[in-house]
Design an enzyme around this catalytic site. Structure first.
Site, PDB file in Angstrom:
ATOM      1  CG  ASP A 101      -2.084   0.924   1.118  1.00  0.00           C
ATOM      2  OD1 ASP A 101      -2.052   1.832   0.272  1.00  0.00           O
ATOM      3  OD2 ASP A 101      -3.040   0.771   1.907  1.00  0.00           O
ATOM      4  CD  GLU A 137      -6.027   2.643  -1.326  1.00  0.00           C
ATOM      5  OE1 GLU A 137      -5.060   2.049  -0.835  1.00  0.00           O
ATOM      6  OE2 GLU A 137      -6.601   3.603  -0.780  1.00  0.00           O
ATOM      7  CG  ASP A 197      -4.308   5.546  -0.330  1.00  0.00           C
ATOM      8  OD1 ASP A 197      -3.541   4.575  -0.371  1.00  0.00           O
ATOM      9  OD2 ASP A 197      -5.116   5.751   0.606  1.00  0.00           O
ATOM     10  CG  HIS A 235      -9.767   6.827   2.495  1.00  0.00           C
ATOM     11  ND1 HIS A 235      -8.784   7.690   2.128  1.00  0.00           N
ATOM     12  CD2 HIS A 235      -9.254   5.580   2.289  1.00  0.00           C
ATOM     13  CE1 HIS A 235      -7.712   7.009   1.733  1.00  0.00           C
ATOM     14  NE2 HIS A 235      -7.970   5.711   1.811  1.00  0.00           N
ATOM     15  CD  GLU A 256      -7.994   1.639   1.419  1.00  0.00           C
ATOM     16  OE1 GLU A 256      -7.051   0.848   1.525  1.00  0.00           O
ATOM     17  OE2 GLU A 256      -7.999   2.746   1.975  1.00  0.00           O
ATOM     18  CG  HIS A 315      -8.642   8.059   6.307  1.00  0.00           C
ATOM     19  ND1 HIS A 315      -9.352   7.044   5.708  1.00  0.00           N
ATOM     20  CD2 HIS A 315      -7.370   7.629   6.373  1.00  0.00           C
ATOM     21  CE1 HIS A 315      -8.521   6.034   5.440  1.00  0.00           C
ATOM     22  NE2 HIS A 315      -7.327   6.364   5.836  1.00  0.00           N
TER      23      HIS A 315
END
Ligand code: CO
Length: 295
Positions: free
Chosen positions: A83, A280, A94, A156, A188, A164
């Site tokens: 990640d 993700e 992300d 998010h 994700e 977030h």
């Protein structure tokens, strides 16, 4: 969203694509997670990005938040989630992928489940779905392959220097009929052969400042000043502090944690200790449409 902001999201996303390709080439079974983390983080900086969070390298039932300290001897094996968080001027990309490091490819389908779930969710975005409809698509895709989504992990919203930013994109149909406003988001999905929930396990060695006030101890204050200057409220690793501040790092971080200044993120572990896969990507929603930045 301003053009400059969008530009930074796109730049972060471009770096994320290159780092993902690099990481997929780099990682081999048996490599130290420490070496993998250091090389990926160095690559991000070499390409002109900043870390939005320390690279997370989570094996099997650990769904998220594992970052090796300098002493860590864990080797890459099993089902590894990578990640990656990158930012340009605080605007974040992300992205995550999963690798099957077994010799008999036993996690192939579990990995496909989270990949298909993220793809199906992205394909739905042009229809302006509700949050629950996005979650439903993820859930159905994963369940149709015989697995469970992890329901207490979610996508998010993102904002400048904020990982977030308030909106949750569920990995199951949660009856939230709100729709996405313009902004940046990550979707994700996590898929597992287990029951589909995570619990908070041991500390991850990933920290973030939650209450920016100066501590009394001089060493702790130096570490605080460094982390605040460099990361603001974004997460950073024990390893980064160890490299900069040496042997006093652990104890000083502990003091900062006890003073309520730092949060030490727990590892997130699947409740029935079954393996977990993750996929993700990040996108930006503008009034002109959806722009996927990391794929
Ligand atoms: Co994310």
């Amino acid at each position: 969203m301003e053009a400059k902001e969008l530009q930074s999201y796109k730049q972060a996303g471009e770096i994320a694509k290159q780092v993902t390709a690099y990481a997929k080439e780099l990682i081999k079974p048996g490599m130290l997670l420490l070496e993998i983390a250091q090389k990926i983080e160095a690559k991000i900086q070499e390409l002109g990005g900043q870390l939005a969070f320390p690279v997370s390298l989570s094996i099997n039932e650990i769904a998220a938040h594992y970052n090796p300290s300098l002493e860590d001897e864990t080797k890459a094996q099993g089902l590894l989630k990578v990640d990656i968080g990158i930012h340009k001027k605080g605007f974040i990309a992300d992205t995550a992928f999963s690798l099957d490091l077994t010799s008999d490819n036993k996690y192939k389908e579990l990995i496909q489940a989270s990949e298909q779930a993220v793809n199906n969710a992205f394909n739905l975005l042009n229809k302006n779905p509700t949050l629950s409809e996005i979650g439903e698509t993820i859930q159905e895709t994963i369940e149709n392959k015989g697995f469970s989504p992890i329901i207490n992990l979610s996508g998010h919203s993102l904002n400048q220097f904020d990982l977030h930013a308030g909106i949750t994109i569920p990995n199951y149909a949660d009856n939230n009929n709100n729709k996405l406003q313009s902004g940046a988001y990550a979707i994700e999905p996590f898929a597992t052969t287990g029951e589909g929930k995570v619990y908070e396990g041991p500390p991850s060695n990933i920290y973030a400042i939650i209450n920016p006030k100066k501590p009394r101890s001089p060493t702790a204050r130096k570490i605080f000043n460094y982390a605040w200057e460099k990361h603001k409220t974004l997460p950073f690793s024990l390893r980064e502090i160890q490299k900069k501040f040496g042997a006093m790092s652990r104890i000083s971080l502990k003091q900062l944690e006890q003073a309520g200044i730092l949060h030490n993120f727990p590892q997130l572990i699947e409740k029935s200790h079954e393996p977990v896969s993750q996929a993700e990507h990040t996108f930006v929603k503008t009034h002109e449409g959806i722009i996927v930045t990391t794929n």
